[in-house]
Design an enzyme around this catalytic site. Structure first.
Site, PDB file in Angstrom:
ATOM      1  N   ARG A  86      -9.499 -13.630  32.246  1.00  0.00           N
ATOM      2  CA  ARG A  86     -10.491 -13.551  31.157  1.00  0.00           C
ATOM      3  C   ARG A  86     -10.179 -12.431  30.178  1.00  0.00           C
ATOM      4  O   ARG A  86     -10.529 -12.509  29.005  1.00  0.00           O
ATOM      5  CB  ARG A  86     -11.895 -13.268  31.718  1.00  0.00           C
ATOM      6  CG  ARG A  86     -12.568 -14.439  32.379  1.00  0.00           C
ATOM      7  CD  ARG A  86     -14.047 -14.125  32.563  1.00  0.00           C
ATOM      8  NE  ARG A  86     -14.639 -14.905  33.621  1.00  0.00           N
ATOM      9  CZ  ARG A  86     -15.071 -16.167  33.484  1.00  0.00           C
ATOM     10  NH1 ARG A  86     -14.981 -16.773  32.328  1.00  0.00           N
ATOM     11  NH2 ARG A  86     -15.599 -16.801  34.504  1.00  0.00           N
ATOM     12  N   ASP A  93     -14.441 -29.942  27.308  1.00  0.00           N
ATOM     13  CA  ASP A  93     -13.367 -30.642  28.011  1.00  0.00           C
ATOM     14  C   ASP A  93     -13.835 -32.087  28.255  1.00  0.00           C
ATOM     15  O   ASP A  93     -13.783 -32.919  27.352  1.00  0.00           O
ATOM     16  CB  ASP A  93     -13.086 -29.846  29.288  1.00  0.00           C
ATOM     17  CG  ASP A  93     -11.912 -30.366  30.087  1.00  0.00           C
ATOM     18  OD1 ASP A  93     -10.980 -30.918  29.500  1.00  0.00           O
ATOM     19  OD2 ASP A  93     -11.923 -30.201  31.323  1.00  0.00           O
ATOM     20  N   GLU A 147     -19.998 -22.201  22.789  1.00  0.00           N
ATOM     21  CA  GLU A 147     -19.274 -22.603  24.003  1.00  0.00           C
ATOM     22  C   GLU A 147     -17.798 -22.234  23.884  1.00  0.00           C
ATOM     23  O   GLU A 147     -17.249 -22.184  22.779  1.00  0.00           O
ATOM     24  CB  GLU A 147     -19.483 -24.121  24.183  1.00  0.00           C
ATOM     25  CG  GLU A 147     -18.783 -24.776  25.337  1.00  0.00           C
ATOM     26  CD  GLU A 147     -19.199 -24.306  26.715  1.00  0.00           C
ATOM     27  OE1 GLU A 147     -19.024 -23.118  27.013  1.00  0.00           O
ATOM     28  OE2 GLU A 147     -19.673 -25.146  27.509  1.00  0.00           O
ATOM     29  N   ASP A 148     -17.155 -21.993  25.020  1.00  0.00           N
ATOM     30  CA  ASP A 148     -15.724 -21.649  24.988  1.00  0.00           C
ATOM     31  C   ASP A 148     -14.859 -22.893  24.821  1.00  0.00           C
ATOM     32  O   ASP A 148     -13.934 -22.923  24.027  1.00  0.00           O
ATOM     33  CB  ASP A 148     -15.319 -20.873  26.253  1.00  0.00           C
ATOM     34  CG  ASP A 148     -15.653 -21.604  27.556  1.00  0.00           C
ATOM     35  OD1 ASP A 148     -16.330 -22.652  27.530  1.00  0.00           O
ATOM     36  OD2 ASP A 148     -15.235 -21.115  28.630  1.00  0.00           O
ATOM     37  N   PHE A 159      -4.490 -26.712  30.927  1.00  0.00           N
ATOM     38  CA  PHE A 159      -5.502 -25.734  31.304  1.00  0.00           C
ATOM     39  C   PHE A 159      -5.261 -24.464  30.503  1.00  0.00           C
ATOM     40  O   PHE A 159      -4.150 -23.962  30.437  1.00  0.00           O
ATOM     41  CB  PHE A 159      -5.426 -25.448  32.802  1.00  0.00           C
ATOM     42  CG  PHE A 159      -6.712 -24.921  33.335  1.00  0.00           C
ATOM     43  CD1 PHE A 159      -7.771 -25.782  33.592  1.00  0.00           C
ATOM     44  CD2 PHE A 159      -6.892 -23.563  33.558  1.00  0.00           C
ATOM     45  CE1 PHE A 159      -8.980 -25.302  34.064  1.00  0.00           C
ATOM     46  CE2 PHE A 159      -8.105 -23.073  34.031  1.00  0.00           C
ATOM     47  CZ  PHE A 159      -9.149 -23.951  34.289  1.00  0.00           C
TER      48      PHE A 159
HETATM   49  P1  IMP Z   1     -16.566 -29.970  30.671  1.00  0.00           P
HETATM   50  O1  IMP Z   1     -17.882 -30.209  31.312  1.00  0.00           O
HETATM   51  O2  IMP Z   1     -15.464 -30.727  31.380  1.00  0.00           O
HETATM   52  O3  IMP Z   1     -16.544 -30.245  29.183  1.00  0.00           O
HETATM   53  O4  IMP Z   1     -16.142 -28.460  30.872  1.00  0.00           O
HETATM   54  C1  IMP Z   1     -17.073 -27.490  31.133  1.00  0.00           C
HETATM   55  C2  IMP Z   1     -16.493 -26.130  31.347  1.00  0.00           C
HETATM   56  O5  IMP Z   1     -15.325 -26.176  32.178  1.00  0.00           O
HETATM   57  C3  IMP Z   1     -16.027 -25.421  30.090  1.00  0.00           C
HETATM   58  O6  IMP Z   1     -17.060 -24.837  29.363  1.00  0.00           O
HETATM   59  C4  IMP Z   1     -15.148 -24.365  30.727  1.00  0.00           C
HETATM   60  O7  IMP Z   1     -15.921 -23.284  31.196  1.00  0.00           O
HETATM   61  C5  IMP Z   1     -14.498 -25.106  31.876  1.00  0.00           C
HETATM   62  N1  IMP Z   1     -13.165 -25.584  31.456  1.00  0.00           N
HETATM   63  C6  IMP Z   1     -12.802 -26.801  31.004  1.00  0.00           C
HETATM   64  N2  IMP Z   1     -11.506 -26.836  30.657  1.00  0.00           N
HETATM   65  C7  IMP Z   1     -11.033 -25.591  30.903  1.00  0.00           C
HETATM   66  C8  IMP Z   1      -9.751 -24.964  30.715  1.00  0.00           C
HETATM   67  O8  IMP Z   1      -8.750 -25.537  30.254  1.00  0.00           O
HETATM   68  N3  IMP Z   1      -9.688 -23.652  31.077  1.00  0.00           N
HETATM   69  C9  IMP Z   1     -10.733 -22.960  31.577  1.00  0.00           C
HETATM   70  N4  IMP Z   1     -11.951 -23.493  31.749  1.00  0.00           N
HETATM   71  C10 IMP Z   1     -12.090 -24.798  31.405  1.00  0.00           C
HETATM   72 MG    MG Z   2     -17.950 -22.930  29.706  1.00  0.00          MG
END
Ligand code: IMP
Ligand code: MG
Length: 177
Positions: free
Chosen positions: A165, A103, A99-100, A152
């Site tokens: 990207r 959050d 995963e990238d 972010f």
């Molecule tokens: P989560 O469900 O909030 O943990 O986040 C899911 C997805 O939101 C991550 O896998 C990212 O693709 C995107 N995301 C969350 N935070 C960021 C950020 O700071 N920059 C870009 N994408 C984000």
């Molecule tokens: Mg993601």
């Protein structure tokens, strides 16, 4: 009037390369005899995945999966679904999800639950970045690259509204987003 979002460097390409190398060493140690299935979460993990697997010099398989994500908004909708599933069988495999960023944790915990139901032999998570300050559900990250501040981030595969990207380094995005 709003200001254009401006990227500020957070991690350079050299710091990223060193971190990916460290993660590859940890993953090689645990998986070299297991013929694992690595599942990249699209789209944000594609660059990380490409660099990581080039450092894993043992047999493995590669898959990608897409879960619904943020779109333009910075906040997660909390509604998550698997948009594009897997071709490979997960049952009985040693699965490592790539995963990238973790959050709130909502997307990845949904995906891990989805995969767990398919009865893998083992299931672990490797995340390039972690933003623990925003966590809503607990997530265990077995292999972690960087912890990031509550900002972010973009670059190295990670986008804002499909932009940035391509950047080889990781930036925080500041301004009106
Ligand atoms: P989560 O469900 O909030 O943990 O986040 C899911 C997805 O939101 C991550 O896998 C990212 O693709 C995107 N995301 C969350 N935070 C960021 C950020 O700071 N920059 C870009 N994408 C984000
Ligand atoms: Mg993601």
């Amino acid at each position: 009037m709003g200001s254009q979002p401006e990227p500020h460097i957070l991690f350079t390409r050299d710091e990223i390369a060193a971190t990916v190398k460290r993660l590859a060493t940890e993953i090689r140690r645990d998986y070299q005899d297991k013929h694992p299935l690595l599942i990249g979460v699209l789209k944000g993990s594609f660059m990380f995945m490409a660099d990581l697997i080039r450092l894993l010099d043992f047999p493995l398989e590669v898959e990608f999966i897409t879960v619904s994500s943020y779109g333009r908004a910075m906040e997660s909708s909390g509604k998550i679904k698997v948009v594009q599933g897997l071709r490979s069988k997960v049952r009985g495999r040693d699965v490592l999800v790539i995963e990238d960023i973790v959050d709130t944790g909502l997307a990845i915990s949904f995906l891990l639950d989805y995969l767990r139901k398919k009865k893998p032999a083992s299931l672990r998570l490797c995340a390039l970045t972690d933003k623990p300050s925003r966590r809503q559900v607990p997530v265990t990250i077995d292999y972690l690259g960087f912890t990031v501040p509550n900002k972010f981030i973009v670059g190295y595969g990670i986008d804002w509204d499909e932009k940035f990207r391509y950047l080889p380094d990781i930036y925080t995005l500041e301004g009106d987003i």
